[in-house]
Design an enzyme around this catalytic site. Sequence first.
Site, PDB file in Angstrom:
ATOM      1  N   CYS A   2       0.819  -1.208   0.000  1.00  0.00           N
ATOM      2  CA  CYS A   2       0.000   0.000   0.000  1.00  0.00           C
ATOM      3  C   CYS A   2       0.855   1.262   0.000  1.00  0.00           C
ATOM      4  O   CYS A   2       1.977   1.265   0.502  1.00  0.00           O
ATOM      5  CB  CYS A   2      -0.882   0.031   1.233  1.00  0.00           C
ATOM      6  SG  CYS A   2      -1.876  -1.422   1.464  1.00  0.00           S
ATOM      7  N   ARG A  27       5.076   0.025  -6.145  1.00  0.00           N
ATOM      8  CA  ARG A  27       5.042  -0.784  -4.927  1.00  0.00           C
ATOM      9  C   ARG A  27       4.073  -1.958  -5.035  1.00  0.00           C
ATOM     10  O   ARG A  27       4.158  -2.898  -4.257  1.00  0.00           O
ATOM     11  CB  ARG A  27       4.632   0.085  -3.743  1.00  0.00           C
ATOM     12  CG  ARG A  27       5.655   1.133  -3.381  1.00  0.00           C
ATOM     13  CD  ARG A  27       5.101   2.083  -2.358  1.00  0.00           C
ATOM     14  NE  ARG A  27       4.816   1.421  -1.111  1.00  0.00           N
ATOM     15  CZ  ARG A  27       5.662   1.390  -0.072  1.00  0.00           C
ATOM     16  NH1 ARG A  27       6.815   1.976  -0.161  1.00  0.00           N
ATOM     17  NH2 ARG A  27       5.343   0.766   1.035  1.00  0.00           N
ATOM     18  N   TRP A  71      -3.172  -2.608  -1.409  1.00  0.00           N
ATOM     19  CA  TRP A  71      -2.835  -3.998  -1.738  1.00  0.00           C
ATOM     20  C   TRP A  71      -3.623  -4.838  -0.740  1.00  0.00           C
ATOM     21  O   TRP A  71      -3.357  -4.798   0.461  1.00  0.00           O
ATOM     22  CB  TRP A  71      -1.330  -4.199  -1.584  1.00  0.00           C
ATOM     23  CG  TRP A  71      -0.828  -5.534  -2.007  1.00  0.00           C
ATOM     24  CD1 TRP A  71      -0.544  -5.944  -3.276  1.00  0.00           C
ATOM     25  CD2 TRP A  71      -0.519  -6.649  -1.161  1.00  0.00           C
ATOM     26  NE1 TRP A  71      -0.082  -7.238  -3.272  1.00  0.00           N
ATOM     27  CE2 TRP A  71      -0.060  -7.698  -1.984  1.00  0.00           C
ATOM     28  CE3 TRP A  71      -0.585  -6.867   0.215  1.00  0.00           C
ATOM     29  CZ2 TRP A  71       0.336  -8.938  -1.489  1.00  0.00           C
ATOM     30  CZ3 TRP A  71      -0.193  -8.109   0.716  1.00  0.00           C
ATOM     31  CH2 TRP A  71       0.260  -9.126  -0.132  1.00  0.00           C
ATOM     32  N   ASN A  95      -1.689   2.200   6.003  1.00  0.00           N
ATOM     33  CA  ASN A  95      -0.825   1.088   5.562  1.00  0.00           C
ATOM     34  C   ASN A  95      -0.541   0.230   6.784  1.00  0.00           C
ATOM     35  O   ASN A  95      -0.326   0.769   7.868  1.00  0.00           O
ATOM     36  CB  ASN A  95       0.529   1.603   5.055  1.00  0.00           C
ATOM     37  CG  ASN A  95       0.438   2.220   3.684  1.00  0.00           C
ATOM     38  OD1 ASN A  95      -0.637   2.275   3.094  1.00  0.00           O
ATOM     39  ND2 ASN A  95       1.561   2.702   3.184  1.00  0.00           N
ATOM     40  N   GLY A  96      -0.460  -1.089   6.580  1.00  0.00           N
ATOM     41  CA  GLY A  96      -0.167  -1.984   7.702  1.00  0.00           C
ATOM     42  C   GLY A  96      -1.352  -2.876   7.995  1.00  0.00           C
ATOM     43  O   GLY A  96      -2.274  -2.996   7.167  1.00  0.00           O
ATOM     44  N   GLU A 462      16.392 -18.787  -7.697  1.00  0.00           N
ATOM     45  CA  GLU A 462      16.092 -17.399  -8.062  1.00  0.00           C
ATOM     46  C   GLU A 462      15.521 -17.322  -9.481  1.00  0.00           C
ATOM     47  O   GLU A 462      14.589 -16.561  -9.750  1.00  0.00           O
ATOM     48  CB  GLU A 462      17.352 -16.534  -7.907  1.00  0.00           C
ATOM     49  CG  GLU A 462      17.194 -15.073  -8.272  1.00  0.00           C
ATOM     50  CD  GLU A 462      16.098 -14.324  -7.506  1.00  0.00           C
ATOM     51  OE1 GLU A 462      15.541 -14.854  -6.539  1.00  0.00           O
ATOM     52  OE2 GLU A 462      15.785 -13.189  -7.916  1.00  0.00           O
ATOM     53  N   LYS A 466      11.844 -15.740 -10.357  1.00  0.00           N
ATOM     54  CA  LYS A 466      11.660 -14.653 -11.332  1.00  0.00           C
ATOM     55  C   LYS A 466      10.590 -15.041 -12.351  1.00  0.00           C
ATOM     56  O   LYS A 466       9.715 -14.244 -12.677  1.00  0.00           O
ATOM     57  CB  LYS A 466      12.956 -14.341 -12.096  1.00  0.00           C
ATOM     58  CG  LYS A 466      14.040 -13.600 -11.358  1.00  0.00           C
ATOM     59  CD  LYS A 466      13.761 -12.153 -11.108  1.00  0.00           C
ATOM     60  CE  LYS A 466      13.031 -11.932  -9.841  1.00  0.00           C
ATOM     61  NZ  LYS A 466      13.731 -11.892  -8.603  1.00  0.00           N
ATOM     62  N   GLU A 469       7.056 -15.028 -10.828  1.00  0.00           N
ATOM     63  CA  GLU A 469       6.574 -13.692 -10.460  1.00  0.00           C
ATOM     64  C   GLU A 469       5.992 -12.919 -11.631  1.00  0.00           C
ATOM     65  O   GLU A 469       4.977 -12.272 -11.493  1.00  0.00           O
ATOM     66  CB  GLU A 469       7.747 -12.843  -9.955  1.00  0.00           C
ATOM     67  CG  GLU A 469       8.126 -13.008  -8.539  1.00  0.00           C
ATOM     68  CD  GLU A 469       9.147 -11.954  -8.127  1.00  0.00           C
ATOM     69  OE1 GLU A 469      10.303 -12.025  -8.580  1.00  0.00           O
ATOM     70  OE2 GLU A 469       8.775 -11.062  -7.369  1.00  0.00           O
ATOM     71  N   HIS A 485      13.942 -37.712  -7.258  1.00  0.00           N
ATOM     72  CA  HIS A 485      13.192 -38.122  -6.057  1.00  0.00           C
ATOM     73  C   HIS A 485      11.739 -37.671  -6.111  1.00  0.00           C
ATOM     74  O   HIS A 485      11.096 -37.544  -5.057  1.00  0.00           O
ATOM     75  CB  HIS A 485      13.894 -37.589  -4.803  1.00  0.00           C
ATOM     76  CG  HIS A 485      15.243 -38.191  -4.584  1.00  0.00           C
ATOM     77  ND1 HIS A 485      15.419 -39.506  -4.233  1.00  0.00           N
ATOM     78  CD2 HIS A 485      16.481 -37.671  -4.734  1.00  0.00           C
ATOM     79  CE1 HIS A 485      16.709 -39.759  -4.142  1.00  0.00           C
ATOM     80  NE2 HIS A 485      17.381 -38.668  -4.457  1.00  0.00           N
ATOM     81  N   LYS A 584       6.224  -4.476  -3.948  1.00  0.00           N
ATOM     82  CA  LYS A 584       7.683  -4.325  -3.901  1.00  0.00           C
ATOM     83  C   LYS A 584       8.231  -4.570  -2.505  1.00  0.00           C
ATOM     84  O   LYS A 584       9.228  -5.249  -2.341  1.00  0.00           O
ATOM     85  CB  LYS A 584       8.074  -2.926  -4.396  1.00  0.00           C
ATOM     86  CG  LYS A 584       9.573  -2.688  -4.477  1.00  0.00           C
ATOM     87  CD  LYS A 584      10.232  -3.590  -5.506  1.00  0.00           C
ATOM     88  CE  LYS A 584      11.722  -3.447  -5.576  1.00  0.00           C
ATOM     89  NZ  LYS A 584      12.343  -4.605  -6.269  1.00  0.00           N
TER      90      LYS A 584
HETATM   91  C1  AGP Z   1      11.742 -10.493  -5.504  1.00  0.00           C
HETATM   92  O1  AGP Z   1      11.667 -10.487  -6.892  1.00  0.00           O
HETATM   93  C2  AGP Z   1      10.459 -10.441  -4.836  1.00  0.00           C
HETATM   94  N1  AGP Z   1       9.713  -9.309  -5.245  1.00  0.00           N
HETATM   95  C3  AGP Z   1      10.415 -10.754  -3.358  1.00  0.00           C
HETATM   96  O2  AGP Z   1      10.649 -12.121  -3.228  1.00  0.00           O
HETATM   97  C4  AGP Z   1      11.389 -10.002  -2.419  1.00  0.00           C
HETATM   98  O3  AGP Z   1      12.688 -10.394  -2.664  1.00  0.00           O
HETATM   99  C5  AGP Z   1      10.992 -10.285  -0.960  1.00  0.00           C
HETATM  100  O4  AGP Z   1       9.699  -9.805  -0.739  1.00  0.00           O
HETATM  101  C6  AGP Z   1      11.951  -9.681   0.025  1.00  0.00           C
HETATM  102  O5  AGP Z   1      12.012  -8.299  -0.104  1.00  0.00           O
HETATM  103  P1  AGP Z   1      13.145  -7.452   0.600  1.00  0.00           P
HETATM  104  O6  AGP Z   1      14.455  -7.869   0.019  1.00  0.00           O
HETATM  105  O7  AGP Z   1      12.806  -6.030   0.320  1.00  0.00           O
HETATM  106  O8  AGP Z   1      13.093  -7.792   2.068  1.00  0.00           O
END
Ligand code: AGP
Length: 589
Positions: A2, A27, A71, A95-96, A462, A466, A469, A485, A584
Amino acid sequence: MCGIIGYVGKEPAAPKLILGLKRLEYRGYDSAGIAVRGKEGFSVYKRKGRVSGLESAKDLTGGCGIGHTRWATHGEPSERNAHPHIYGKFAVVHNGIIENYRELKEECRARGEEFASDTDSEIVAHLLAFYDGGNVLAALKTVCARLKGSYALAVMCSDGEDALYVARRKSPMIVGKGETGLYAASDVPAVAECGELYSLADGEFAVLKGGDIRFYTAEGEIRKEKMARGSAEDIPEKGGYAHFMLKEMYEIPASIANSLVDFEENSRFLAFNIVLCHTEYIQIVACGTAYHSGIAAKYAIERLARIPVEVTVASEYRYCNPIVKENTLVLAISQSGETADTLAAATLAKERGATVAAVTNVRDSSITRIAHFVLYTNAGREIAVAATKSFNAQLALLYSIAVALATAKGRAARFEALRVLPSLSAQTLAGIEEIKKVVPLFAEADSVYFIGRGADHCAALEGSLKLKEISYLPSEGYPAGELKHGTLALIGEKTPVVAILTQRALAEKTMNAVSEVYARGGKVLLVTNIPELAAREEVFESVLLPACEELFSPILSVIPLQALAYYTAVFRGNDPDKPRNLAKSVTVE
Ligand code: AGP
């Protein structure tokens, strides 16, 4: 996650609120809204979807308003759940998460109050109305004392003079002075025009009124220092690239160069070097991409310094009653420095006696206030939700720590092996468009698998994250030996499998897994620095990486995987910068 913007000043608030919300779009959000104070009370506009849906509110008159990108956490993404929430004479954006909102709602309902949304946030407007005795700040303080959980709040009132009231606990909130008025926001880009900015700490309040900002705690008025301003407040620009994600990938060489630290050479890190000398155990806490950089760090630290490293997802660490032995160093890795789970894990580690070092990309972020030491990656602001350059920067810094730890323990490790990484990453980037030739195969797949052994495992994880996401393809990353396995059952005709293979000693072992995939009709994309492997018949396509110290190779091998995710997302018509449902920085549990 948010976003909040507020404005009170000489000019109409609505265009400023909409502009601020646009700058917070990166965000991640699913609905947006603004409220502007007019002679007849509040004008409220809310839309499900993008901020651009609020354009019709641009002509509203009134120099005081608040806006929000939501969000969804409590209640579906919809207009009725979008902020601002209005009750009585109060308008609120939040927010929160208010953890005790259910019991507070019951209390309000018992008084006959009705709620217009399913959110936890609306409770704040109801409580303000209940505790209002003519002094809004006093009412806000009383309300905040009743809230459990996290909040950044901006409040305005339909009577009295134009004013904004803000509060913060465990969710960022800044206020500032611009040429035409005063601003409140959850993040700096929203208020880039402010010449002066102040960051609220937990438990602080601010009142923005009559061209002046005053700060308070529950006890009384306080003075605050201005925030130091760096490049962080720059308004994000794509600089000619189609998307921020692509631009940020091309910034990888600079982000690595800026994040390498020769701890021995740098006297600024003297105290941290002393901690490294005493460190006997390391625990790493992080989420998502940052967790993957923790896995890469484990390999490097254990190999170079022979210190045991445990890597735990932060949301698990906080609830697993962690054992923290004497001389434990905890590395809390977070690009944003605002991830709620990582903040909680770092706080717990500190309470249990660990020395906590934060690895973060954002100056003055919340994690910097928890940690004993702050180690900054200098990747520059990252806008795309999918982390790219910040991951490479984290690896650069964590590998630097591995080398420093090895040196502190009297073991041989050369920082020189790291100095070449910026130029090797530039070489790797120069070839990323090649990956486009496999994109149609990936884009039409039902599922995709990534495998790697040893140091390559983190790149597999990773690469898979990616792809998930931003392309929305089901995908998993595994240690290569795990395929047989269980997951092998899912490999069929044309199933794409990405094998990352940069560790010579493990080459034939990983190639066994490649053969098993080939035998079942799967298509293997091999990402390797060993040219002869690329020619094997089991390999459908390959990406050849420049040679580098094997232990550090994930910093290069992840680059074609980031590119694969990017081009696949674009091929499938997705916006790679704003993936659905994601934010974000994840500031809620
Ligand atoms: C990464 O592409 C993601 N958007 C997500 O996994 C991110 O790395 C995770 O939320 C941790 O965020 P931070 O590094 O800001 O703590």
